[in-house]
Design a protein around this motif. Structure first.
Motif, PDB file in Angstrom:
ATOM      1  N   UNK A 152       1.029  -1.301   0.094  1.00  0.00           N
ATOM      2  CA  UNK A 152       0.077  -0.130   0.029  1.00  0.00           C
ATOM      3  C   UNK A 152       0.722   1.231  -0.138  1.00  0.00           C
ATOM      4  N   UNK A 153       2.021   1.267   0.939  1.00  0.00           N
ATOM      5  CA  UNK A 153       2.850   2.279   0.769  1.00  0.00           C
ATOM      6  C   UNK A 153       3.492   2.429  -0.494  1.00  0.00           C
ATOM      7  N   UNK A 154       3.988   1.159  -1.277  1.00  0.00           N
ATOM      8  CA  UNK A 154       4.586   1.360  -2.377  1.00  0.00           C
ATOM      9  C   UNK A 154       3.697   1.912  -3.596  1.00  0.00           C
ATOM     10  N   UNK A 155       2.328   1.441  -3.503  1.00  0.00           N
ATOM     11  CA  UNK A 155       1.467   2.163  -4.667  1.00  0.00           C
ATOM     12  C   UNK A 155       1.503   3.768  -4.444  1.00  0.00           C
ATOM     13  N   UNK A 156       1.593   4.060  -3.394  1.00  0.00           N
ATOM     14  CA  UNK A 156       1.824   5.525  -3.138  1.00  0.00           C
ATOM     15  C   UNK A 156       3.090   6.211  -3.352  1.00  0.00           C
ATOM     16  N   UNK A 157       4.279   5.317  -3.111  1.00  0.00           N
ATOM     17  CA  UNK A 157       5.437   6.023  -3.453  1.00  0.00           C
ATOM     18  C   UNK A 157       5.924   5.801  -5.044  1.00  0.00           C
ATOM     19  N   UNK A 158       5.491   4.720  -5.625  1.00  0.00           N
ATOM     20  CA  UNK A 158       5.749   4.588  -6.897  1.00  0.00           C
ATOM     21  C   UNK A 158       5.067   5.414  -8.086  1.00  0.00           C
ATOM     22  N   UNK A 159       3.708   5.712  -7.473  1.00  0.00           N
ATOM     23  CA  UNK A 159       2.821   6.683  -8.280  1.00  0.00           C
ATOM     24  C   UNK A 159       3.670   7.953  -8.076  1.00  0.00           C
ATOM     25  N   UNK A 160       4.219   8.227  -7.058  1.00  0.00           N
ATOM     26  CA  UNK A 160       4.769   9.869  -6.973  1.00  0.00           C
ATOM     27  C   UNK A 160       5.926   9.740  -7.840  1.00  0.00           C
ATOM     28  N   UNK A 161       6.929   8.537  -7.998  1.00  0.00           N
ATOM     29  CA  UNK A 161       7.965   8.544  -8.509  1.00  0.00           C
ATOM     30  C   UNK A 161       7.806   8.583  -9.993  1.00  0.00           C
ATOM     31  N   UNK A 162       6.600   8.082 -10.454  1.00  0.00           N
ATOM     32  CA  UNK A 162       6.167   8.113 -11.825  1.00  0.00           C
ATOM     33  C   UNK A 162       5.733   9.509 -12.297  1.00  0.00           C
ATOM     34  N   UNK A 163       5.146  10.256 -11.304  1.00  0.00           N
ATOM     35  CA  UNK A 163       4.919  11.674 -11.607  1.00  0.00           C
ATOM     36  C   UNK A 163       6.232  12.818 -11.840  1.00  0.00           C
ATOM     37  N   UNK A 164       7.333  11.991 -11.120  1.00  0.00           N
ATOM     38  CA  UNK A 164       8.469  12.797 -10.886  1.00  0.00           C
ATOM     39  C   UNK A 164       9.360  12.519 -12.185  1.00  0.00           C
ATOM     40  N   UNK A 165       9.502  11.174 -12.723  1.00  0.00           N
ATOM     41  CA  UNK A 165      10.028  10.724 -13.844  1.00  0.00           C
ATOM     42  C   UNK A 165       9.357  11.399 -15.053  1.00  0.00           C
ATOM     43  N   UNK A 166       8.166  11.381 -15.157  1.00  0.00           N
ATOM     44  CA  UNK A 166       7.443  12.101 -16.235  1.00  0.00           C
ATOM     45  C   UNK A 166       7.361  13.497 -16.259  1.00  0.00           C
ATOM     46  N   UNK A 167       7.597  14.157 -15.087  1.00  0.00           N
ATOM     47  CA  UNK A 167       7.288  15.522 -15.024  1.00  0.00           C
ATOM     48  C   UNK A 167       5.652  15.803 -15.035  1.00  0.00           C
ATOM     49  N   UNK A 168       4.936  14.880 -14.621  1.00  0.00           N
ATOM     50  CA  UNK A 168       3.710  14.855 -14.921  1.00  0.00           C
ATOM     51  C   UNK A 168       3.128  15.507 -16.215  1.00  0.00           C
ATOM     52  N   UNK A 169       3.598  14.510 -17.227  1.00  0.00           N
ATOM     53  CA  UNK A 169       3.011  14.909 -18.724  1.00  0.00           C
ATOM     54  C   UNK A 169       3.420  13.497 -19.257  1.00  0.00           C
ATOM     55  N   UNK A 170       2.633  13.108 -20.349  1.00  0.00           N
ATOM     56  CA  UNK A 170       3.030  11.967 -21.055  1.00  0.00           C
ATOM     57  C   UNK A 170       4.317  11.995 -21.929  1.00  0.00           C
ATOM     58  N   UNK A 171       4.719  10.992 -22.281  1.00  0.00           N
ATOM     59  CA  UNK A 171       6.070  10.904 -23.270  1.00  0.00           C
ATOM     60  C   UNK A 171       5.883   9.760 -24.190  1.00  0.00           C
ATOM     61  N   UNK A 172       6.212  10.288 -25.360  1.00  0.00           N
ATOM     62  CA  UNK A 172       5.852   9.122 -26.483  1.00  0.00           C
ATOM     63  C   UNK A 172       6.469   9.858 -27.788  1.00  0.00           C
ATOM     64  N   UNK A 173       6.391   9.209 -29.018  1.00  0.00           N
ATOM     65  CA  UNK A 173       6.014   7.848 -29.359  1.00  0.00           C
ATOM     66  C   UNK A 173       6.764   6.942 -28.923  1.00  0.00           C
ATOM     67  N   UNK A 174       6.525   5.826 -28.625  1.00  0.00           N
ATOM     68  CA  UNK A 174       7.480   4.507 -28.499  1.00  0.00           C
ATOM     69  C   UNK A 174       8.281   4.291 -29.824  1.00  0.00           C
ATOM     70  N   UNK A 175       9.279   3.507 -29.515  1.00  0.00           N
ATOM     71  CA  UNK A 175      10.001   2.932 -30.930  1.00  0.00           C
ATOM     72  C   UNK A 175       9.052   1.676 -31.510  1.00  0.00           C
ATOM     73  N   UNK A 176       8.796   1.455 -32.690  1.00  0.00           N
ATOM     74  CA  UNK A 176       8.121   0.544 -33.504  1.00  0.00           C
ATOM     75  C   UNK A 176       8.262  -0.974 -33.007  1.00  0.00           C
TER      76      UNK A 176
END
Length: 420
Positions: free
Chosen positions: A151-175
């Motif tokens: 449950x703590x990990x659910x919050x921690x890694x969601x926060x880490x996701x927002x940090x890595x992405x800077x709260x925005x989507x990143x794409x497109x991916x390689x084919x």
């Protein structure tokens, strides 16, 4: 002590290993099914039949079958890891956030830094393993309940996701990553022209189906031979043959429909490999037997010399790696990594495991059952979408199915206890 004459009910099951019992008992057991093991597959067949009728056959169209597999692939991957954790008596609420952060890592490496996709995929899998090791340490060696840690990990890694992405989507991916998520195998051996039944079907895909059927038959036969060798009871021959014929017909139907559309999805090939590997791991390996021992009776497993802490630790490492793989596939399917990716995936994976026959107390469950549970959820989602049902009705039905599956598990346990 007063002796009691055996009743007909006592004669219905022969306690002697390999014993045949009385003729009356043999006839009464001739077509008897283990509801706890077979009920999920019967329910799956009934759900498919129901939605096939309600959708006028659209559910079973080649393109729609392909869509069900591709759209639910990441949940099925998560369900494989989740069923093992639940068998061991634990739970993981963080997998949705791990999906998001590992997809984000892959996007940053490939899109922003130009890292070749194989290295980015490897980095994501390593990151998932590290996350699993982090959580596994606190659970296995520090003694914090898995519910709290994840449950703590659910919050921690969601926060880490927002940090890595800077709260925005990143794409497109390689084919190549998009192909893994959405692509199909090539028509390596050409198509079959045999009328409406097989017209346009890819021959290579059909051969894969033949190999799958041979694998089903060989597995069932070896299991039966092993039980006979140890003088254990086995299913009557008609029931044994039915357990081969029914899954084989299902494989034939699905493979032919996929071969007539755009051949086999690559993600289905990946799923098939994972199911084979993890089924072997859980059923044929020492580590697999230790997982069941830990979930079935922790104290007995400890006294038997099972390294319980190590087993639990590696289960969470494995869950992290599978969540990372699911994250890459999900991001590749959407062609971008987003801050909200993986939301509620943990609930779908847990539901798939319990619907597929996992016991709340642990010690019971199969990988194939978890895959079946995930497909049940996928068919419900897809079928109700085809008939135009609103989202609240979809959630209502999925919740009812989950409750019914757990209630059925509890009922079968009470019934088995009362019959002893």
């Amino acid at each position: 002590m007063t002796s009691v004459a055996p009743t007909n009910a006592d004669l219905a099951v022969d306690p002697t290993p390999g014993g045949a019992g009385s003729p009356a008992a043999g006839s009464s057991r001739r077509f008897q099914l283990n509801l706890r093991e077979s009920g999920i597959y019967i329910a799956f067949a009934l759900i498919i039949a129901l939605f096939a009728v309600l959708t006028g056959g659209d559910l079973l169209q080649p393109q729609n079958i392909s869509n069900i597999i591709v759209q639910n692939s990441y949940v099925l991957i998560l369900a494989i890891g989740m069923i093992l954790i639940i068998i061991a008596g634990h739970i993981d609420l963080s997998v949705g956030s791990v999906v998001a952060v590992c997809g984000a890592i892959t996007a940053v490496l490939t899109v922003e830094h130009g890292v070749p996709w194989p290295l980015a995929l490897l980095a994501a899998l390593i990151a998932g393993g590290v996350i699993g090791a982090w959580q596994g340490y606190w659970i296995a060696y520090f003694g914090i309940p898995a519910f709290i840690v994840t449950l703590a990990g659910m919050l921690l890694f969601r926060a880490l996701t927002l940090t890595v992405l800077k709260n925005q989507g990143i794409g497109p991916f390689p084919d190549q990553l998009r192909t893994l998520s959405n692509g199909f195998t090539e028509g390596y051996l050409g198509n079959v022209g045999l009328g409406d039944a097989l017209g346009g079907a890819d021959l290579f895909s059909l051969l894969v189906g033949v190999v799958a059927i041979a694998g089903i038959a060989l597995t069932q036969w070896r299991t039966r031979a092993g039980r006979l060798r140890y003088r254990q009871t086995v299913d009557p021959m008609p029931l044994f043959l039915a357990k081969i014929v029914v899954p084989s017909l299902l494989v034939v139907f699905v493979v032919v429909q996929l071969a007539r559309f755009r051949n086999l999805p690559w993600v289905l090939v990946l799923l098939a490999a994972l199911v084979l590997i993890y089924s072997f791991l859980s059923n044929r390996s020492v580590f697999g037997r230790q997982i069941y021992a830990v979930g079935g009776n922790l104290q007995a497993a400890t006294l038997s010399g099972v390294k319980v802490k190590s087993v639990v630790f590696w289960l969470f490492v494995n869950m992290g790696v599978l969540a990372a793989l699911a994250g890459v596939i999900f991001a590749g399917r959407l062609n971008q990594a987003g801050p909200t990716a993986g939301t509620s995936f943990e609930l779908d994976a847990i539901a798939a495991a319990f619907i597929g026959g996992a016991a709340v107390q642990g010690g019971v469950g199969k990988v194939v059952g978890a895959i079946t549970g995930g497909l049940i959820m996928g068919v419900i989602n897809n079928g109700m979408s085809l008939i135009g049902a609103p989202s609240e009705q979809v959630m209502l039905v999925k919740g009812a199915v989950l409750l019914a599956a757990v209630a059925f598990d509890v009922w079968t346990k009470r019934r088995a206890g009362a019959s002893r």
